[in-house]
Design a protein around this motif. Structure first.
Motif, PDB file in Angstrom:
ATOM      1  N   LEU A  18      21.982  -7.948  -2.231  1.00 46.12           N
ATOM      2  CA  LEU A  18      22.130  -6.625  -1.643  1.00 46.12           C
ATOM      3  C   LEU A  18      23.352  -5.931  -2.235  1.00 46.12           C
ATOM      4  O   LEU A  18      23.302  -4.748  -2.594  1.00 46.12           O
ATOM      5  N   ALA A  19      24.436  -6.673  -2.369  1.00 47.75           N
ATOM      6  CA  ALA A  19      25.666  -6.094  -2.921  1.00 47.75           C
ATOM      7  C   ALA A  19      25.523  -5.754  -4.401  1.00 47.75           C
ATOM      8  O   ALA A  19      26.220  -4.862  -4.902  1.00 47.75           O
ATOM      9  N   HIS A  20      24.642  -6.462  -5.094  1.00 47.82           N
ATOM     10  CA  HIS A  20      24.469  -6.231  -6.526  1.00 47.82           C
ATOM     11  C   HIS A  20      23.358  -5.224  -6.838  1.00 47.82           C
ATOM     12  O   HIS A  20      23.366  -4.616  -7.915  1.00 47.82           O
ATOM     13  N   ASP A  21      22.418  -5.047  -5.920  1.00 47.40           N
ATOM     14  CA  ASP A  21      21.301  -4.132  -6.172  1.00 47.40           C
ATOM     15  C   ASP A  21      21.653  -2.685  -5.868  1.00 47.40           C
ATOM     16  O   ASP A  21      21.105  -1.762  -6.480  1.00 47.40           O
ATOM     17  N   LEU A  22      22.545  -2.477  -4.911  1.00 43.36           N
ATOM     18  CA  LEU A  22      22.914  -1.121  -4.511  1.00 43.36           C
ATOM     19  C   LEU A  22      24.110  -0.622  -5.309  1.00 43.36           C
ATOM     20  O   LEU A  22      24.970  -1.417  -5.729  1.00 43.36           O
ATOM     21  N   GLU A  23      24.175   0.683  -5.509  1.00 39.54           N
ATOM     22  CA  GLU A  23      25.397   1.279  -6.061  1.00 39.54           C
ATOM     23  C   GLU A  23      26.552   1.042  -5.092  1.00 39.54           C
ATOM     24  O   GLU A  23      26.347   0.919  -3.879  1.00 39.54           O
ATOM     25  N   LYS A  24      27.756   0.988  -5.611  1.00 39.21           N
ATOM     26  CA  LYS A  24      28.921   0.630  -4.810  1.00 39.21           C
ATOM     27  C   LYS A  24      29.039   1.489  -3.562  1.00 39.21           C
ATOM     28  O   LYS A  24      29.261   0.967  -2.452  1.00 39.21           O
ATOM     29  N   GLU A  25      28.891   2.800  -3.712  1.00 38.38           N
ATOM     30  CA  GLU A  25      29.076   3.697  -2.573  1.00 38.38           C
ATOM     31  C   GLU A  25      27.987   3.480  -1.527  1.00 38.38           C
ATOM     32  O   GLU A  25      28.264   3.493  -0.317  1.00 38.38           O
ATOM     33  N   ALA A  26      26.746   3.288  -1.977  1.00 35.43           N
ATOM     34  CA  ALA A  26      25.641   3.069  -1.045  1.00 35.43           C
ATOM     35  C   ALA A  26      25.816   1.746  -0.300  1.00 35.43           C
ATOM     36  O   ALA A  26      25.571   1.658   0.913  1.00 35.43           O
ATOM     37  N   TYR A  27      26.245   0.725  -1.028  1.00 37.74           N
ATOM     38  CA  TYR A  27      26.473  -0.580  -0.407  1.00 37.74           C
ATOM     39  C   TYR A  27      27.566  -0.485   0.653  1.00 37.74           C
ATOM     40  O   TYR A  27      27.405  -0.961   1.782  1.00 37.74           O
TER      41      TYR A  27
END
Length: 386
Positions: free
Chosen positions: A36-45
């Motif tokens: 989850l942390a790697h699939d999403l862009e930093k801001e979205a995560y």
């Protein structure tokens, strides 16, 4: 010390499991917190995680937990709690709030190191599914020890701290063969999973001894240090008798789905017989070490109406149930199981239900039928718990 532990886990809050909060994983291929942390862009995560942590558990939940007569909360903690393992986000501000809420409402806290880098079990609850390599990396073993010591130092003097659990559900050969985690949770990256395997009992006991020694030097004498039994309740006698541990307890996790996987028939009578036999085992272990049930639930395939194959959840596979109990029948089934379970767990030091709440819709989504029996808040509202 608590007379008897009457507790609940805050699962799905600071450590994520997809089945508990599936909406957090929407729009991604992630099956676990690592991806989850790697699939999403930093801001979205960051937005998803911080919003979830702020709303999933609040002061109101501590009020309800205290009002239900519970005296202990087990809080699963990720290895990145201190914010030193990017891209993951630390969670200390929320943990600090939890301690202060617990103090205000006269509840104690058991901190539980629930994940470690590379995972200790290959389950989704280990942070990354289909991978079990933590014990093979001395640097990551040392990192886990550093997390434990920093937690001990931070909360040592807090009135709400009851204990620290060294690691959640480490897996040895016995449960590795039963659960087959690499089959149940296929690795997304085979290279990352290469070499995965169970921990040896020798390694685990060595880790426990080192962690215990470090924490006992920091913690107050009355603070409990908890060892998980690695799903081998009877493997610890020599370990405890050979060492002069102070204020140590053994945590065992007991689910009816484990009994089903071992061949217990899926009916009420068989479950009660299983619990009766388990009570005798707990009494045997309690003769040489205090033991508590740190996780359990009312979930079982009989009430769901279909063989869930050891708790395979609707995010993994959809089961079509041909049988559904009436509300009155469910009250009867679950109350019988609740009473027998609590009676059994109290042969030891008590119990902690998994979990306090879930973000799933068991009313409008029929695939989740029966899964509300994992959720203590729903069990209370449906009067499944007397």
């Amino acid at each position: 010390m608590l007379e008897k532990i009457k507790g609940v886990n805050l699962g799905g809050w600071l450590v994520l499991e997809k089945w508990m909060t599936p909406e957090l994983f929407e729009g991604t291929q992630a099956e676990d917190e690592y991806y989850l942390a790697h699939d999403l862009e930093k801001e979205a995560y960051q937005a998803r995680i911080l919003n979830h942590r702020s709303e999933f558990i609040t002061e109101a939940d501590f009020i309800r937990i205290a009002s239900a007569g519970l005296n202990l909360i087990r809080i699963p903690i990720p290895y990145f709690a201190f914010g030193d393992r990017p891209p993951f986000i630390g969670c200390l501000p929320y943990l600090d709030k939890a301690f202060n809420w617990a103090k205000a409402y006269d509840i104690k806290i058991l901190l539980d190191l629930h994940t470690v880098p590379g995972s200790q079990n290959g389950f989704d609850n280990g942070g990354i599914s289909g991978v079990c390599r933590w014990g093979q990396d001395p640097k990551e073993v040392d990192f886990a020890l550093s997390v434990l010591t920093r937690l001990a130092q931070r909360y040592r003097d807090h009135e709400a701290l009851w204990g620290i659990q060294l690691i959640n559900e480490p897996i040895t050969e016995k449960m590795w063969g039963t659960m087959k985690p690499l089959e149940r949770y296929p690795a997304r990256d085979p290279k990352l999973a290469a070499g995965s395997g169970p921990l040896s009992m020798k390694f685990l006991q060595s880790f426990y001894l080192e962690a215990y020694t470090k924490l006992r030097e920091i913690l107050l004498p009355e603070t409990v240090i908890a060892f998980h039994d690695a799903f081998e309740l009877h493997a610890w006698k020599d370990c405890f008798l050979d060492h002069a541990f102070e204020n140590v307890m053994l945590d065992t996790h007991q689910y009816l789905m484990f009994a089903e996987m071992e061949g217990t028939e899926q009916n009420l009578e068989a479950y009660l017989n299983y619990l009766e036999a388990l009570g005798k085992e707990i009494a045997e272990v309690a003769a040489y070490i205090p033991v508590f049930v740190g996780e359990w639930s009312l979930f079982n395939s009989y009430a769901v109406g279909v063989d869930t194959q050891g708790g395979i959840n609707p995010t993994q596979q959809t089961f079509d149930s041909n049988k559904q109990f009436s509300a009155e029948e469910l009250v009867e089934v679950y109350q019988i199981l609740w009473k027998k379970s609590v009676e059994t767990w109290n042969i030891g030091e008590g119990h902690m239900f998994w979990t306090y709440k879930l973000n799933i819709d068991t009313i409008n989504d029929p695939s989740w039928y029966g899964w509300d029996s994992w959720d203590l808040s729903r069990c209370l509202s449906k009067k499944w718990i007397s």
